[in-house]
Design an enzyme around this catalytic site. Sequence first.
Site, PDB file in Angstrom:
ATOM      1  N   SER A 144       8.954 -31.800  52.031  1.00 10.50           N
ATOM      2  CA  SER A 144      10.332 -32.278  52.128  1.00 10.50           C
ATOM      3  C   SER A 144      10.383 -33.678  51.513  1.00 10.50           C
ATOM      4  CB  SER A 144      10.742 -32.322  53.607  1.00 10.50           C
ATOM      5  OG  SER A 144      12.015 -32.893  53.752  1.00 10.50           O
ATOM      6  N   LYS A 170      11.375 -29.249  48.669  1.00  9.12           N
ATOM      7  CA  LYS A 170      12.705 -29.357  49.288  1.00  9.12           C
ATOM      8  C   LYS A 170      13.184 -30.770  49.054  1.00  9.12           C
ATOM      9  CE  LYS A 170      13.908 -30.016  54.179  1.00  9.12           C
ATOM     10  NZ  LYS A 170      13.768 -29.430  55.528  1.00  9.12           N
ATOM     11  N   LYS A 172      16.262 -33.629  49.814  1.00 10.50           N
ATOM     12  CA  LYS A 172      17.383 -33.968  50.682  1.00 10.50           C
ATOM     13  C   LYS A 172      18.585 -34.293  49.804  1.00 10.50           C
ATOM     14  CE  LYS A 172      15.295 -33.904  54.753  1.00 10.50           C
ATOM     15  NZ  LYS A 172      15.778 -33.071  55.879  1.00 10.50           N
ATOM     16  N   ASP A 197      18.355 -29.666  51.347  1.00  6.88           N
ATOM     17  CA  ASP A 197      18.692 -29.829  52.766  1.00  6.88           C
ATOM     18  C   ASP A 197      19.741 -30.930  52.912  1.00  6.88           C
ATOM     19  OD1 ASP A 197      18.806 -29.989  55.510  1.00  6.88           O
ATOM     20  OD2 ASP A 197      16.691 -30.504  55.810  1.00  6.88           O
ATOM     21  N   ASN A 199      21.351 -31.687  55.895  1.00  2.28           N
ATOM     22  CA  ASN A 199      21.420 -32.266  57.247  1.00  2.28           C
ATOM     23  C   ASN A 199      22.860 -32.520  57.702  1.00  2.28           C
ATOM     24  OD1 ASN A 199      18.374 -33.613  56.434  1.00  2.28           O
ATOM     25  ND2 ASN A 199      18.616 -32.628  58.423  1.00  2.28           N
ATOM     26  N   GLU A 222      19.993 -25.697  53.043  1.00  2.58           N
ATOM     27  CA  GLU A 222      19.744 -25.846  54.474  1.00  2.58           C
ATOM     28  C   GLU A 222      20.846 -26.697  55.115  1.00  2.58           C
ATOM     29  OE1 GLU A 222      15.803 -27.368  55.049  1.00  2.58           O
ATOM     30  OE2 GLU A 222      16.054 -27.709  57.195  1.00  2.58           O
ATOM     31  N   ASP A 247      19.319 -24.958  60.203  1.00  4.03           N
ATOM     32  CA  ASP A 247      18.317 -25.762  60.900  1.00  4.03           C
ATOM     33  C   ASP A 247      18.972 -26.244  62.201  1.00  4.03           C
ATOM     34  OD1 ASP A 247      16.672 -27.835  61.848  1.00  4.03           O
ATOM     35  OD2 ASP A 247      16.494 -28.878  59.952  1.00  4.03           O
ATOM     36  N   LYS A 271      12.113 -24.603  64.182  1.00  2.00           N
ATOM     37  CA  LYS A 271      11.391 -25.792  64.655  1.00  2.00           C
ATOM     38  C   LYS A 271      11.258 -25.647  66.162  1.00  2.00           C
ATOM     39  CE  LYS A 271      13.294 -29.123  61.338  1.00  2.00           C
ATOM     40  NZ  LYS A 271      14.263 -30.227  61.153  1.00  2.00           N
ATOM     41  N   GLY A 299       9.814 -28.974  59.984  1.00  2.00           N
ATOM     42  CA  GLY A 299       8.989 -30.060  60.501  1.00  2.00           C
ATOM     43  C   GLY A 299       9.845 -31.210  60.976  1.00  2.00           C
TER      44      GLY A 299
HETATM   45  O1  OSB Z   1      16.133 -31.546  58.489  1.00  2.00           O
HETATM   46  O2  OSB Z   1      14.257 -30.670  58.211  1.00  2.00           O
HETATM   47  C1  OSB Z   1      14.934 -31.633  58.537  1.00  2.00           C
HETATM   48  C2  OSB Z   1      12.661 -34.610  59.208  1.00  2.00           C
HETATM   49  C3  OSB Z   1      13.279 -35.172  60.304  1.00  2.00           C
HETATM   50  C4  OSB Z   1      14.431 -34.603  60.771  1.00  2.00           C
HETATM   51  C5  OSB Z   1      14.968 -33.467  60.163  1.00  2.00           C
HETATM   52  C6  OSB Z   1      14.332 -32.902  59.062  1.00  2.00           C
HETATM   53  C7  OSB Z   1      13.184 -33.507  58.571  1.00  2.00           C
HETATM   54  C8  OSB Z   1      12.484 -33.061  57.378  1.00  2.00           C
HETATM   55  C9  OSB Z   1      11.007 -33.373  57.281  1.00  2.00           C
HETATM   56  O3  OSB Z   1      13.023 -32.520  56.444  1.00  2.00           O
HETATM   57  C10 OSB Z   1      10.190 -32.194  57.499  1.00  2.00           C
HETATM   58  C11 OSB Z   1       8.722 -32.506  57.657  1.00  2.00           C
HETATM   59  O4  OSB Z   1       8.282 -32.848  58.769  1.00  2.00           O
HETATM   60  O5  OSB Z   1       8.000 -32.379  56.679  1.00  2.00           O
HETATM   61 MG    MG Z   2      16.600 -29.590  57.890  1.00  2.00          MG
END
Ligand code: OSB
Ligand code: MG
Length: 377
Positions: A144, A170, A172, A197, A199, A222, A247, A271, A299
């Site tokens: 990520s 991936k 962001k 992703d 979020n 995502e 997610d 997760k 993660g």
């Molecule tokens: O949205 O997947 C997510 C890290 C913290 C909070 C949310 C996310 C993430 C990551 C990192 O994308 C994933 C990782 O631990 O490699």
């Molecule tokens: Mg995510």
Amino acid sequence: MPIARPAEPVALDGVELRVLHVPLVSPFTTSFGTETVREVIVVRVLTAGGDGWGEIVTQADPLYSSEYTQGAWDVAQRFLIPALLERRTVAAEDVAGILAPFIGHRMVKAGLELAVLDAGLRAQGRSLGEYLGAERDRVPSGVSVGIQKTPEALVEAVAGYLDEGYVRIKIKIKPGRDIHDTAAVRDAFGATPLQVDANSAYTLADAAVLAELDRFDLLLIEQPLQEDDLVDHAALSRMLRTPVCLDESIVSLKAARDALALGSASVVNIKAGRVGGYLEAVAIHDLCRDAGIPVWCGGMLETGIGRAANAALAALPGFTLPGDVSASSRFYARDIVTEPAVLEAGHVRVPTGPGLGVEIDPVALDDVTVQRVEIRR
Ligand code: OSB
Ligand code: MG
């Protein structure tokens, strides 16, 4: 498959909690903020038969979910740990039920359950992977990548991870840093498996922008919309060619069932912290597998504790997409376990030793501990 053989119940003498501040090798930026230090809580259950370790994956601020470090710290000591200690002897399979009267706080519950599970499995000499139903000895490793200063800097960062061997990228995204960033990575790296992703940074009114991502042949997008936007995610799914993956919205088996029934997601990120534990995570895996919905292991910038557990989970057969199960070095120069996860030909090994299959480095742990408490029965 449901858990075949239960873990050994453990006689709880007490629980130790620590808040850690673990420096990141580089800042990690998402649509909701930038972290330079991973603030996280580590759990140690103290039992007659030995210790068990778990990790509460809350972050310092309630920006990814409603949970956050000091809220977790409080609810664990005030309600959740006393409820477990009152039982004295606890089986991992009973933790979720014992804690169910307390609403929410799933990351805290997950961390406590994992510590009880680790203690029980260590006592039995069984690995977490075997217990959960892992069918592989290593799992493909995705990475990520946070939002960078410019799309050019993003391409450079991605190039570094591809050189290391990560098999899936991936990135962001957020409004204003979506199409150009994705185009830059796609143009630079051709057929590399790529996903984005958001979020929760968009609304359904942004559907036209998100549809522009369709031309990049992404594995998935995502969590474009809010946590509670199951109906809007279903509407968006019908407007995009890119598969929608959830997610934040998948907070439980029930939420997963609802999302599948509504057509809100065609892929699910699992997760354990977000759903209240590794057992709930397996149940979601089973549901999705029966429904033909691919899942992958997400993660939360885990330390070596959660990273070991995630590798075990990701080795279940329904995890057909590479997860955010990267090497420890992706985030940390120094982990709190003696043998941090490494990347080997784009894969991370599933630990085979008892319990989590990793050992804590007590000096490293002490060095990053900023708050500690022990609750005895
Ligand atoms: O949205 O997947 C997510 C890290 C913290 C909070 C949310 C996310 C993430 C990551 C990192 O994308 C994933 C990782 O631990 O490699
Ligand atoms: Mg995510």
